[in-house]
Scaffold this motif. Structure first.
Motif, PDB file in Angstrom:
ATOM      1  N   GLU A  27       0.818  -1.217   0.000  1.00  9.83           N
ATOM      2  CA  GLU A  27       0.000   0.000   0.000  1.00  9.83           C
ATOM      3  C   GLU A  27       0.848   1.260   0.000  1.00  9.83           C
ATOM      4  O   GLU A  27       0.328   2.350  -0.139  1.00  9.83           O
ATOM      5  CB  GLU A  27      -0.910   0.010   1.244  1.00  9.83           C
ATOM      6  N   ASN A  58       2.625  11.260  -9.104  1.00 11.04           N
ATOM      7  CA  ASN A  58       1.722  12.381  -8.828  1.00 11.04           C
ATOM      8  C   ASN A  58       0.557  12.431  -9.804  1.00 11.04           C
ATOM      9  O   ASN A  58      -0.493  12.970  -9.475  1.00 11.04           O
ATOM     10  CB  ASN A  58       2.492  13.710  -8.866  1.00 11.04           C
ATOM     11  N   ASP A  62      -4.769   6.728  -8.398  1.00 10.71           N
ATOM     12  CA  ASP A  62      -4.921   5.723  -7.351  1.00 10.71           C
ATOM     13  C   ASP A  62      -3.759   5.696  -6.358  1.00 10.71           C
ATOM     14  O   ASP A  62      -3.653   4.795  -5.533  1.00 10.71           O
ATOM     15  CB  ASP A  62      -5.151   4.338  -7.956  1.00 10.71           C
ATOM     16  N   TRP A  63      -2.888   6.717  -6.422  1.00 11.07           N
ATOM     17  CA  TRP A  63      -1.788   6.863  -5.460  1.00 11.07           C
ATOM     18  C   TRP A  63      -1.747   8.304  -4.971  1.00 11.07           C
ATOM     19  O   TRP A  63      -1.855   9.233  -5.760  1.00 11.07           O
ATOM     20  CB  TRP A  63      -0.449   6.488  -6.094  1.00 11.07           C
ATOM     21  N   LYS A  64      -1.588   8.493  -3.650  1.00 10.55           N
ATOM     22  CA  LYS A  64      -1.592   9.830  -3.040  1.00 10.55           C
ATOM     23  C   LYS A  64      -0.279  10.049  -2.300  1.00 10.55           C
ATOM     24  O   LYS A  64       0.163   9.194  -1.525  1.00 10.55           O
ATOM     25  CB  LYS A  64      -2.775   9.914  -2.064  1.00 10.55           C
ATOM     26  N   ASN A  65       0.338  11.218  -2.496  1.00 13.89           N
ATOM     27  CA  ASN A  65       1.575  11.544  -1.798  1.00 13.89           C
ATOM     28  C   ASN A  65       1.294  11.684  -0.310  1.00 13.89           C
ATOM     29  O   ASN A  65       0.371  12.392   0.085  1.00 13.89           O
ATOM     30  CB  ASN A  65       2.169  12.848  -2.357  1.00 13.89           C
ATOM     31  N   VAL A  66       2.085  10.987   0.498  1.00 13.06           N
ATOM     32  CA  VAL A  66       1.908  11.026   1.952  1.00 13.06           C
ATOM     33  C   VAL A  66       3.168  11.541   2.662  1.00 13.06           C
ATOM     34  O   VAL A  66       3.328  11.347   3.863  1.00 13.06           O
ATOM     35  CB  VAL A  66       1.482   9.641   2.514  1.00 13.06           C
ATOM     36  N   TRP A  80       4.207   7.425  -1.510  1.00 10.17           N
ATOM     37  CA  TRP A  80       2.825   7.446  -1.991  1.00 10.17           C
ATOM     38  C   TRP A  80       2.097   6.252  -1.411  1.00 10.17           C
ATOM     39  O   TRP A  80       2.652   5.171  -1.274  1.00 10.17           O
ATOM     40  CB  TRP A  80       2.788   7.374  -3.517  1.00 10.17           C
ATOM     41  N   LYS A  81       0.818   6.486  -1.068  1.00  3.50           N
ATOM     42  CA  LYS A  81      -0.032   5.426  -0.518  1.00  3.50           C
ATOM     43  C   LYS A  81      -1.150   5.151  -1.512  1.00  3.50           C
ATOM     44  O   LYS A  81      -1.711   6.075  -2.103  1.00  3.50           O
ATOM     45  CB  LYS A  81      -0.616   5.860   0.836  1.00  3.50           C
ATOM     46  N   ARG A  82      -1.461   3.876  -1.670  1.00  2.00           N
ATOM     47  CA  ARG A  82      -2.530   3.466  -2.574  1.00  2.00           C
ATOM     48  C   ARG A  82      -3.879   3.972  -2.027  1.00  2.00           C
ATOM     49  O   ARG A  82      -4.168   3.829  -0.858  1.00  2.00           O
ATOM     50  CB  ARG A  82      -2.562   1.940  -2.697  1.00  2.00           C
ATOM     51  N   VAL A  83      -4.671   4.571  -2.904  1.00  2.00           N
ATOM     52  CA  VAL A  83      -5.993   5.067  -2.538  1.00  2.00           C
ATOM     53  C   VAL A  83      -7.004   3.980  -2.888  1.00  2.00           C
ATOM     54  O   VAL A  83      -6.994   3.444  -3.994  1.00  2.00           O
ATOM     55  CB  VAL A  83      -6.326   6.363  -3.331  1.00  2.00           C
ATOM     56  N   GLN A  84      -7.852   3.667  -1.931  1.00  2.00           N
ATOM     57  CA  GLN A  84      -8.848   2.601  -2.157  1.00  2.00           C
ATOM     58  C   GLN A  84     -10.109   3.149  -2.788  1.00  2.00           C
ATOM     59  O   GLN A  84     -10.558   4.196  -2.573  1.00  2.00           O
ATOM     60  CB  GLN A  84      -9.212   1.918  -0.834  1.00  2.00           C
TER      61      GLN A  84
END
Length: 84
Positions: A27, A58, A62-66, A80-84
């Protein structure tokens, strides 16, 4: 991945990364992990390679910078974390 993907070819890079990330079981991801495991990169990626991979991440919905996360293998990395 057998052949080396050029980070200078944005479309080729995005295609290779998207394909690999679909199969990636985790994730959380960073550019260095993609470089070594997804693209078969050798040696430390240069800043231009990292920027190219991060730009693709970026642009993926389906991926968000964390921000910075710590990895056992890679140390503190922009992630980056996978967005569900």
């Amino acid at each position: 991945m057998g052949s080396k993907v050029s980070t200078g070819n944005t479309q080729e890079l995005k295609s290779a990364m998207t394909k690999w990330l679909k199969e990636f079981p985790g994730e959380l991801i960073c550019a260095r992990q993609i470089w070594y495991e997804g693209l078969g990169g050798c040696g430390v990626p240069n800043p231009t390679d990292v920027e190219a991979m991060e730009a693709v991440l970026n642009g993926l919905g389906d991926w968000k910078n964390v921000g910075t996360q710590r990895y056992e293998k890679f140390g503190g990395q922009n992630s980056w974390k996978r967005v569900q």
